[in-house]
Write an enzyme that holds these catalytic residues in place. Structure first.
Site, PDB file in Angstrom:
ATOM      1  N   SER A  18       6.337  42.516  30.620  1.00 58.61           N
ATOM      2  CA  SER A  18       5.042  41.625  30.242  1.00 58.61           C
ATOM      3  C   SER A  18       5.679  40.259  30.277  1.00 58.61           C
ATOM      4  O   SER A  18       6.740  39.757  29.566  1.00 58.61           O
ATOM      5  CB  SER A  18       4.815  41.923  28.701  1.00 58.61           C
ATOM      6  OG  SER A  18       4.052  40.869  28.274  1.00 58.61           O
TER       7      SER A  18
ATOM      8  N   HIS B  54       2.764  43.130  33.805  1.00 62.67           N
ATOM      9  CA  HIS B  54       1.611  43.224  32.843  1.00 62.67           C
ATOM     10  C   HIS B  54       1.207  41.791  32.522  1.00 62.67           C
ATOM     11  O   HIS B  54       2.436  40.798  32.065  1.00 62.67           O
ATOM     12  CB  HIS B  54       2.284  43.958  31.616  1.00 62.67           C
ATOM     13  CG  HIS B  54       1.298  43.821  30.509  1.00 62.67           C
ATOM     14  ND1 HIS B  54       0.531  45.078  30.434  1.00 62.67           N
ATOM     15  CD2 HIS B  54       1.334  43.302  29.228  1.00 62.67           C
ATOM     16  CE1 HIS B  54      -0.166  44.959  29.184  1.00 62.67           C
ATOM     17  NE2 HIS B  54       0.206  44.030  28.775  1.00 62.67           N
TER      18      HIS B  54
ATOM     19  N   ASP C 191      -0.635  39.288  29.708  1.00 64.23           N
ATOM     20  CA  ASP C 191      -1.330  39.214  28.652  1.00 64.23           C
ATOM     21  C   ASP C 191      -2.526  37.981  28.609  1.00 64.23           C
ATOM     22  O   ASP C 191      -1.906  36.807  28.769  1.00 64.23           O
ATOM     23  CB  ASP C 191      -0.495  39.063  27.464  1.00 64.23           C
ATOM     24  CG  ASP C 191       0.284  40.345  27.403  1.00 64.23           C
ATOM     25  OD1 ASP C 191      -0.636  41.344  27.043  1.00 64.23           O
ATOM     26  OD2 ASP C 191       1.647  40.418  27.308  1.00 64.23           O
TER      27      ASP C 191
ATOM     28  N   MET D  79      -5.001  35.890  26.565  1.00 67.06           N
ATOM     29  CA  MET D  79      -5.541  35.635  25.202  1.00 67.06           C
ATOM     30  C   MET D  79      -6.443  34.331  25.072  1.00 67.06           C
ATOM     31  O   MET D  79      -6.146  33.454  25.797  1.00 67.06           O
ATOM     32  CB  MET D  79      -4.472  35.602  24.180  1.00 67.06           C
ATOM     33  CG  MET D  79      -3.294  36.421  24.427  1.00 67.06           C
ATOM     34  SD  MET D  79      -2.180  36.097  23.067  1.00 67.06           S
ATOM     35  CE  MET D  79      -0.733  37.226  23.758  1.00 67.06           C
TER      36      MET D  79
ATOM     37  N   HIS E 106      -3.953  42.801  30.764  1.00 66.51           N
ATOM     38  CA  HIS E 106      -4.575  43.222  29.333  1.00 66.51           C
ATOM     39  C   HIS E 106      -5.291  42.040  28.821  1.00 66.51           C
ATOM     40  O   HIS E 106      -4.833  40.939  28.352  1.00 66.51           O
ATOM     41  CB  HIS E 106      -3.239  43.393  28.676  1.00 66.51           C
ATOM     42  CG  HIS E 106      -3.561  43.663  27.137  1.00 66.51           C
ATOM     43  ND1 HIS E 106      -2.091  43.667  26.282  1.00 66.51           N
ATOM     44  CD2 HIS E 106      -4.422  44.096  26.469  1.00 66.51           C
ATOM     45  CE1 HIS E 106      -2.611  44.031  24.961  1.00 66.51           C
ATOM     46  NE2 HIS E 106      -3.854  44.215  25.194  1.00 66.51           N
TER      47      HIS E 106
ATOM     48  N   MET F 131      -6.918  40.370  25.981  1.00 67.60           N
ATOM     49  CA  MET F 131      -7.062  40.075  24.607  1.00 67.60           C
ATOM     50  C   MET F 131      -8.104  39.002  24.218  1.00 67.60           C
ATOM     51  O   MET F 131      -7.890  37.979  23.805  1.00 67.60           O
ATOM     52  CB  MET F 131      -5.845  40.046  23.957  1.00 67.60           C
ATOM     53  CG  MET F 131      -4.903  41.333  23.937  1.00 67.60           C
ATOM     54  SD  MET F 131      -3.080  40.719  23.397  1.00 67.60           S
ATOM     55  CE  MET F 131      -2.446  40.258  25.045  1.00 67.60           C
TER      56      MET F 131
ATOM     57  N   MET G 138      -1.268  50.011  21.296  1.00 71.50           N
ATOM     58  CA  MET G 138      -0.611  48.761  20.767  1.00 71.50           C
ATOM     59  C   MET G 138       0.256  49.380  19.911  1.00 71.50           C
ATOM     60  O   MET G 138      -0.241  49.885  18.785  1.00 71.50           O
ATOM     61  CB  MET G 138      -1.645  47.664  20.309  1.00 71.50           C
ATOM     62  CG  MET G 138      -2.588  47.013  21.122  1.00 71.50           C
ATOM     63  SD  MET G 138      -1.648  46.233  22.551  1.00 71.50           S
ATOM     64  CE  MET G 138      -0.665  45.255  21.855  1.00 71.50           C
TER      65      MET G 138
ATOM     66  N   GLY H  34      -1.000  39.980  20.082  1.00 65.07           N
ATOM     67  CA  GLY H  34      -1.117  38.359  20.161  1.00 65.07           C
ATOM     68  C   GLY H  34       0.256  37.725  20.636  1.00 65.07           C
ATOM     69  O   GLY H  34       0.359  36.697  20.843  1.00 65.07           O
TER      70      GLY H  34
ATOM     71  N   GLY I 194       7.761  39.834  21.026  1.00 59.50           N
ATOM     72  CA  GLY I 194       8.874  39.739  20.098  1.00 59.50           C
ATOM     73  C   GLY I 194       8.574  40.387  18.669  1.00 59.50           C
ATOM     74  O   GLY I 194       9.481  40.300  17.828  1.00 59.50           O
TER      75      GLY I 194
ATOM     76  N   ASP J 181       2.482  49.303  24.260  1.00 66.95           N
ATOM     77  CA  ASP J 181       2.738  47.955  24.435  1.00 66.95           C
ATOM     78  C   ASP J 181       3.008  47.482  23.126  1.00 66.95           C
ATOM     79  O   ASP J 181       2.258  47.512  22.217  1.00 66.95           O
ATOM     80  CB  ASP J 181       1.341  47.049  24.996  1.00 66.95           C
ATOM     81  CG  ASP J 181       1.676  45.952  25.123  1.00 66.95           C
ATOM     82  OD1 ASP J 181       2.606  45.523  25.040  1.00 66.95           O
ATOM     83  OD2 ASP J 181       0.406  45.279  25.674  1.00 66.95           O
TER      84      ASP J 181
ATOM     85  N   GLY K 232       6.904  45.721  21.208  1.00 61.75           N
ATOM     86  CA  GLY K 232       8.303  46.364  20.472  1.00 61.75           C
ATOM     87  C   GLY K 232       9.025  47.411  21.345  1.00 61.75           C
ATOM     88  O   GLY K 232       9.833  48.166  20.750  1.00 61.75           O
TER      89      GLY K 232
ATOM     90  N   GLY L 127       8.231  43.366  26.876  1.00 60.83           N
ATOM     91  CA  GLY L 127       8.180  41.963  27.310  1.00 60.83           C
ATOM     92  C   GLY L 127       9.750  41.448  26.899  1.00 60.83           C
ATOM     93  O   GLY L 127      10.381  41.305  27.689  1.00 60.83           O
TER      94      GLY L 127
END
Ligand code: DX5
Ligand code: ZN
Length: 234
Positions: A18, A43, A45, A47, A76, A78, A150, A155, A158, A188, A190, A210
């Site tokens: 990611s 990937h 993201d 947002m 993805h 969001m 998820m 959002g 980390g 997705d 952690g 990520g």
């Protein structure tokens, strides 16, 4: 038991770094390094500051990155009203688009948006926030090519993996088997060596990672190799 072991032995787990976790001022390099390290997809993201608090990448970013990698670009979304963005992202080079179930008022509009993704000739994914129950997909298994579970609140990169997602993954894996058609089971948030192994054990087939790939502790090649090794020792 034997069948389960055979199934794992023959299944190659896909890993998609990611880029949200990469140096955002050097994303071309980030995707080239991921490709060189054997990533299966990139990937991306997206947002909008509404569905999630932050704003990240737009379709122009997908088009720009397309020139730096031949890997599939896994988008993805969001965002609120994701159906408005399917066409623009597909036309900008997305190889698969995943939309959030929570962005829709019910199954009918969600199905319509999934159909519009497939109408662009690319796989259609549904993402579920950690608290969203798997039965929101009950009447949709024919319309879904990927479920993105998820394991953090969407959002931010980390965040810590939420272990309560593991039984949810297992429930999804059972439903995919019952559906009798190929559906990627992605997770997705952690993902590191330990959580990756646990997710694959629970049935995940596709890992988004990520900060375990993009960080200052090790190179992208080392991060990818560590994840690959963790899930090939199942
Ligand atoms: C979070 C994003 C993730 C994120 C993952 O909302 O969807 O893709 O970048 O980052 P890590 O692996 O660091 O949790
Ligand atoms: Zn993501």
């Amino acid at each position: 038991m034997g069948n389960e072991a055979d199934r794992r032995a023959t299944r190659r787990i896909q890993i998609a770094p990611s880029i949200l976790a990469a140096d955002l001022a050097a994303l071309g390099q980030a995707v080239r390094e991921a490709e060189a390290a054997g990533a299966d997809a990139i990937h991306v993201d997206v947002m909008d500051g509404r569905f999630v608090p932050e704003i990240s990448f737009g379709r122009q970013m997908v088009a720009a990155l397309r020139r730096h990698t031949s890997l599939p670009m896994d988008v993805h979304l969001m965002v609120a009203e994701p159906q408005r963005h399917v066409g623009p992202f597909a036309e900008s080079g997305a190889s698969a688009i995943t939309i959030h179930a929570e962005a829709f008022a019910g199954t009918v509009p969600l199905r319509g948006a999934l159909e519009s993704i497939r109408a662009h000739g690319i796989p259609a994914g549904v993402a579920l926030k950690p608290v969203t129950p798997v039965d929101v997909l009950d009447d949709l298994w024919d319309a879904v090519d990927r479920v993105l579970t998820m394991a953090v609140e969407p959002g931010y990169s980390g965040q810590a993996f939420m272990p309560e997602v593991l039984p949810k993954l297992a429930a999804l894996a059972r439903r995919v088997r019952d559906a009798g058609r190929p559906v990627d089971l992605a997770v997705d948030g952690g993902i590191d060596e330990e959580t990756a192994r646990n997710c694959v054990e629970a049935g995940a087939t596709f890992l988004v990672a990520g900060s375990s790939v993009y960080n200052t502790r090790r190179t992208v090649a080392e991060g990818m190799a560590a994840l690959r090794a963790a899930v090939s020792r199942q």
